[in-house]
Design an enzyme around this catalytic site. Structure first.
Site, PDB file in Angstrom:
ATOM      1  N   SER A 163       2.401  15.498 -58.689  1.00 28.75           N
ATOM      2  CA  SER A 163       1.581  14.522 -57.983  1.00 28.75           C
ATOM      3  C   SER A 163       0.572  13.877 -58.917  1.00 28.75           C
ATOM      4  O   SER A 163       0.103  14.486 -59.880  1.00 28.75           O
ATOM      5  CB  SER A 163       0.869  15.174 -56.795  1.00 28.75           C
ATOM      6  OG  SER A 163       0.109  16.270 -57.220  1.00 28.75           O
ATOM      7  N   TYR A 186      -9.569  29.263 -45.544  1.00 23.43           N
ATOM      8  CA  TYR A 186     -10.819  29.846 -46.038  1.00 23.43           C
ATOM      9  C   TYR A 186     -11.957  28.922 -45.646  1.00 23.43           C
ATOM     10  O   TYR A 186     -11.785  27.702 -45.593  1.00 23.43           O
ATOM     11  CB  TYR A 186     -10.793  30.058 -47.558  1.00 23.43           C
ATOM     12  CG  TYR A 186     -10.732  28.795 -48.374  1.00 23.43           C
ATOM     13  CD1 TYR A 186     -11.901  28.164 -48.806  1.00 23.43           C
ATOM     14  CD2 TYR A 186      -9.516  28.230 -48.707  1.00 23.43           C
ATOM     15  CE1 TYR A 186     -11.845  27.005 -49.549  1.00 23.43           C
ATOM     16  CE2 TYR A 186      -9.457  27.062 -49.458  1.00 23.43           C
ATOM     17  CZ  TYR A 186     -10.624  26.455 -49.868  1.00 23.43           C
ATOM     18  OH  TYR A 186     -10.570  25.297 -50.601  1.00 23.43           O
ATOM     19  N   ASP A 217       9.838  23.189 -56.818  1.00 22.38           N
ATOM     20  CA  ASP A 217       8.584  23.946 -56.821  1.00 22.38           C
ATOM     21  C   ASP A 217       8.699  25.224 -55.997  1.00 22.38           C
ATOM     22  O   ASP A 217       9.138  25.188 -54.858  1.00 22.38           O
ATOM     23  CB  ASP A 217       7.458  23.101 -56.211  1.00 22.38           C
ATOM     24  CG  ASP A 217       7.002  21.992 -57.140  1.00 22.38           C
ATOM     25  OD1 ASP A 217       7.033  22.202 -58.361  1.00 22.38           O
ATOM     26  OD2 ASP A 217       6.609  20.922 -56.631  1.00 22.38           O
ATOM     27  N   CYS A 244       2.284  28.409 -58.802  1.00 19.46           N
ATOM     28  CA  CYS A 244       0.830  28.480 -58.851  1.00 19.46           C
ATOM     29  C   CYS A 244       0.413  29.944 -59.020  1.00 19.46           C
ATOM     30  O   CYS A 244       1.183  30.835 -58.734  1.00 19.46           O
ATOM     31  CB  CYS A 244       0.228  27.939 -57.579  1.00 19.46           C
ATOM     32  SG  CYS A 244       0.655  26.220 -57.290  1.00 19.46           S
ATOM     33  N   HIS A 299      -8.143  22.148 -61.384  1.00 22.86           N
ATOM     34  CA  HIS A 299      -8.997  22.373 -60.215  1.00 22.86           C
ATOM     35  C   HIS A 299     -10.430  21.945 -60.467  1.00 22.86           C
ATOM     36  O   HIS A 299     -11.255  21.947 -59.568  1.00 22.86           O
ATOM     37  CB  HIS A 299      -8.959  23.845 -59.814  1.00 22.86           C
ATOM     38  CG  HIS A 299      -7.573  24.302 -59.476  1.00 22.86           C
ATOM     39  ND1 HIS A 299      -6.778  24.966 -60.384  1.00 22.86           N
ATOM     40  CD2 HIS A 299      -6.828  24.150 -58.368  1.00 22.86           C
ATOM     41  CE1 HIS A 299      -5.599  25.207 -59.835  1.00 22.86           C
ATOM     42  NE2 HIS A 299      -5.605  24.724 -58.613  1.00 22.86           N
ATOM     43  N   CYS A 305      -1.201  22.301 -62.670  1.00 17.60           N
ATOM     44  CA  CYS A 305      -0.679  22.070 -61.322  1.00 17.60           C
ATOM     45  C   CYS A 305      -0.719  20.564 -61.068  1.00 17.60           C
ATOM     46  O   CYS A 305      -1.036  19.791 -61.984  1.00 17.60           O
ATOM     47  CB  CYS A 305      -1.553  22.829 -60.318  1.00 17.60           C
ATOM     48  SG  CYS A 305      -0.808  23.006 -58.677  1.00 17.60           S
TER      49      CYS A 305
HETATM   50  N1  GLN Z   1       4.700  19.126 -57.212  1.00 18.73           N
HETATM   51  C1  GLN Z   1       3.517  19.524 -56.529  1.00 18.73           C
HETATM   52  C2  GLN Z   1       2.340  18.663 -56.953  1.00 18.73           C
HETATM   53  O1  GLN Z   1       2.312  18.262 -58.083  1.00 18.73           O
HETATM   54  C3  GLN Z   1       3.192  20.968 -56.814  1.00 18.73           C
HETATM   55  C4  GLN Z   1       1.963  21.429 -56.074  1.00 18.73           C
HETATM   56  C5  GLN Z   1       1.706  22.903 -56.167  1.00 18.73           C
HETATM   57  O2  GLN Z   1       2.192  23.591 -57.021  1.00 18.73           O
HETATM   58  N2  GLN Z   1       0.896  23.412 -55.282  1.00 18.73           N
HETATM   59  O3  GLN Z   1       1.430  18.420 -56.189  1.00 18.73           O
HETATM   60 ZN    ZN Z   2       0.795  24.553 -58.647  1.00 17.44          ZN
END
Ligand code: GLN
Ligand code: ZN
EC number: 2.1.1.14
Length: 761
Positions: free
Chosen positions: A439, A518, A605, A649, A701, A733
């Protein structure tokens, strides 16, 4: 015959608490506003349970953030970095621990057993000065009492609290946390005494750690703790609740011998083996709280079957000692079916959210005492029958295809190194190829386009045009940055599971089926109600559109079967692995269609593969086996030259590394943001890894932009353990939640780092 609810969702039927919290955090409303919304939610929940006829209604299951954090507050175990000066803990300190503040980071958060709920991990050590610093449990009890409801106050049990905590920073990792029992029990005693004084006649301790693989000394801590509390507890009925799995025989023995405890609660939905233990040796004269109504799922209870079971238990423990209950807190299910006007009546008749489960519990209790609501039971039986026979649930073709998979193995014909060679001939990538996880930033504008299309405010034509433009932007940017393997950016997706679920048969979606993940965050899992199939290609149009915009390889982007399964409410009328195999077959069709459309790199994924691990070690192998098999099924049919990527992840893989290798993907990208050491140590210890691997080189993040040097440094560290020709360079990610102003320079530095190192090789 009595009824009991272990705990109830706090967010409210329309996520009222979420909005109240977020508005308070944003400074848009006052603490009093937040308190008012919360008190209203609590009172309506208590009233709802009382009106339904529930005898044992829980209190102190509400929380502004998390029940474990509430316990930390109760015990005054505030880590020193929050500069708390004593007294009753207020919102400031409480929310700083939960979320951090301008100068101090939050406490760590981790998954609550195998649910999608996350709790705040207590940080303890020998220097913590415990003190009774939050009277919430007593206040809530009194609040309910003033409303005319005599509740069962619920506390996180002292032993589970310690077992779920971690040594604070600076405290040795080997510090025996259970040695703190002596320090926390005096505070539990104060709380218990105040509850007694306020008029409580029951108290509930949640000790879910009883279902884990515990060692003898950990079990002894239970014996010791409750013996110590016994005199304070005298005069009260005391319920110790376990949930989420069966209680192992040793723990069952310890539990049922606890001093001062008069009642035991068990999860009889997941704990079928506990049933045998109960039948074999339930102590006489004690209460059995039988958790027959599933708190983890959204299916209506099979009332006839539950009634049968309860009747057999009644013979065992006696009529006045059996209490009908939920398998665990209803926190883990959706709130109220009444807010689902869009679900059709047939599917609705198969479901029960928290509010409906309360009614089911009560109906079972009434039926046991001879006052069976015949109409309610026969409507339930009719719904159970319709679910069994509905053509929407059963698809013979799918059933046959997935049955044929069991017991067989599915692997690509060629081994990974030969495949990588074949792929390299076709793809012609540089060493240390760069890529991203899928993404790209999702702007407000993009979300608006999707929303308006869904609401039919813009035409399909306009929608496709807008998404194409977005893809073009993302492709151009990646070319400009000189990334090697491109992605289309996923602008058409709101969520990596929902997007696929909406296009597969066998899935339903709720409007308000939120479950707390959460704090104020909630997720809305799809409901898998029937055999899964794929009527039409799902991503081929967008992927081939994206591929047509560039000469570089464009990654097809799919969510894997295990992740779709683990992030959904899954049907309970067949084993989970069967549902997973069905999803795998649907994804397999998609993979093959992508290949046909000229997509040479396909990422599947499996972000949630690890979180599906069962709680007990003895069950890990079975799960990993079918989960990894499901993944392999998706891509067993592609040519050697088609490169299969996967992404995961969380960096905690060391214990399942062999399963990851067994997935047999050509390339895996892994979240690695917090520590290179942990992941790399596996390879340093000699695990043989021949496939491509991209441990994330920076943390997505955080808004922080990593420098070229910093990234190069990390890549070099990886090169010390991994072969040059298998290492990929990519972020941790997806970039969905970041801003372009962060993503551009970060990726620029990432590519420069890769290029700089290439010249040195
Ligand atoms: N392909 C997804 C993204 O890039 C993977 C997201 C994830 O691993 N939570 O958003
Ligand atoms: Zn991820």
């Amino acid at each position: 015959m009595a009824s009991h609810i272990v705990g109830y969702p706090r967010m409210g039927p329309k996520r009222e608490l979420k909005f109240a919290l977020e508005s308070f955090w944003d400074g848009k409303s006052s603490a009093d506003d937040l308190k008012k919304v919360s008190a209203d939610l609590r009172s309506s929940i208590w009233k709802q349970m009382a009106d339904a006829g529930i005898k044992y209604i829980p209190s102190n299951t509400f929380s502004y953030y998390d029940q474990v954090l509430d316990t930390t507050a109760m015990l005054g175990a505030v880590p020193s970095r929050y500069n708390w000066t004593g007294g009753e803990i207020g919102f400031d300190t409480y929310f700083s621990m939960a979320r951090g503040n301008a100068s101090v980071p939050a406490m760590e958060m981790t998954k609550w057993f195998d649910t999608n709920y996350h709790f705040i991990v207590p940080e303890l050590g020998p220097d913590v000065n415990f003190s009774y610093a939050s009277h919430k449990a007593v206040d809530e009890y009194k609040e309910a009492k003033a409303l005319g409801v005599n509740t069962v106050p619920v506390l996180v049990g002292p032993v589970s609290y310690l077992l779920l905590s971690k040594p604070a920073k600076g405290v040795e990792k080997s510090f025996p946390l259970l040695s703190l029992l002596d320090k926390i029990l005096p505070i539990y005693k104060e709380v218990i005494s105040e509850l007694k004084a306020a008029g409580a006649s029951w108290i509930q301790f949640d000790e879910p750690t009883l279902v884990l693989d515990l060692e003898a000394h950990q079990l002894e801590a239970f014996t010791k703790a409750y013996a110590e509390l016994e005199s304070t507890l005298s005069g009260l009925d005391v319920l110790v609740e376990s949930y989420f799995a069966d209680v192992p025989a040793g723990a069952f023995k310890t539990l049922t011998a606890l001093k001062g405890v008069t009642a035991f609660g068990f999860d009889l939905v997941r704990g079928t083996q506990t049933l045998d233990l109960i039948k074999g040796s339930f102590p006489s004269g004690k209460y059995l709280f039988a958790g027959v109504v599933d708190g983890r799922n959204i299916w209506a209870n099979d009332l006839a079957a539950s009634l049968n079971l309860l009747q057999s238990l009644e013979d065992l423990v006696g009529k006045d000692k059996l209490v009908v209950s939920t398998s665990c807190s209803l926190l883990h299910t959706a709130v109220d079916l009444i807010n689902e006007p869009k679900l059709d009546d047939e599917i609705k008749s198969w479901l029960a959210f928290a509010a409906q489960k309360v009614v089911e519990v009560n109906a079972l209790a009434k039926a046991l005492s001879g006052a069976k609501d015949e109409a309610f039971f026969s409507a339930n039986a009719a719904a159970q029958a319709s679910r069994k026979s509905s053509p929407r649930v059963t698809n013979e073709t799918v059933q046959k295809a997935s049955a044929a998979l069991q017991g067989s193995d599915h692997r690509r014909a060629t081994n990974v190194s030969a495949r990588l060679d074949a792929q390299q001939k076709k793809l012609n990538l540089p060493v240390l190829p760069t890529t991203t996880i899928g993404s790209f930033p999702q702007t407000v504008e993009l979300r608006r386009v999707r929303r308006e299309y869904k609401a039919k405010k813009i035409s399909e034509e306009e929608y496709v045009k807008a998404i194409k433009e977005e893809i073009k932007k993302v492709v151009d940017l990646q070319e400009e940055l000189d990334i090697d393997v491109l992605v289309h950016g996923e602008p058409e997706r709101n969520d990596m599971v929902e997007y696929f679920g909406e296009q597969l048969s066998g899935f339903a979606f709720t409007a308000n089926g939120w479950v707390q993940s959460y704090g104020s965050r909630c997720v809305k899992p799809p409901i898998i109600y029937g055999d899964v199939s794929r009527p039409n290609p799902m991503t081929v149009f967008w992927s081939s559109t994206a591929q047509s915009m560039t000469k570089r390889p464009m990654k097809g982007m799919l969510t894997g079967p295990v992740t779709i399964l683990n992030w959904s409410f899954v049907r309970n009328d067949q084993p989970r692995f069967e549902t997973c195999y069905q999803i795998a077959l649907a994804i397999k069709d998609e993979v093959e269609d992508l290949e046909k459309a000229g997509i040479n790199v396909i990422q599947i994924d499996e972000a949630a593969l690890r979180e599906g691990l069962p709680l007990r070690k003895a069950e890990h192998a079975f799960y990993l086996n079918w989960a990894v098999h499901s993944f392999r099924i998706t891509n067993v049919g592609v040519q050697d030259t088609t490169q299969i990527h996967t992404h995961m992840c969380y960096s905690n893989f060391n214990d399942i590394i062999h399963s990851i290798i067994d997935m047999d993907a050509d390339v895996i990208t892994i979240e690695n943001s917090r520590s290179d050491e942990k992941l790399l140590s596996v390879f340093r210890e000699g695990v043989k890894y021949g496939a491509g691997i991209g441990p994330g080189v920076y943390d997505i993040h955080s808004p922080r932009i990593p420098s070229t040097e910093e990234i190069a440094d990390r890549v070099n560290k990886m090169l010390a353990v991994l072969d040059t020709n298998i290492l990929w360079v990519n972020p941790d990610c997806g970039l969905k939640t970041r801003k372009y102003t962060e993503v551009k320079p970060a990726l620029q530095n990432m590519v420069s780092a890769a290029k700089a190192i290439r010249t040195q090789l």
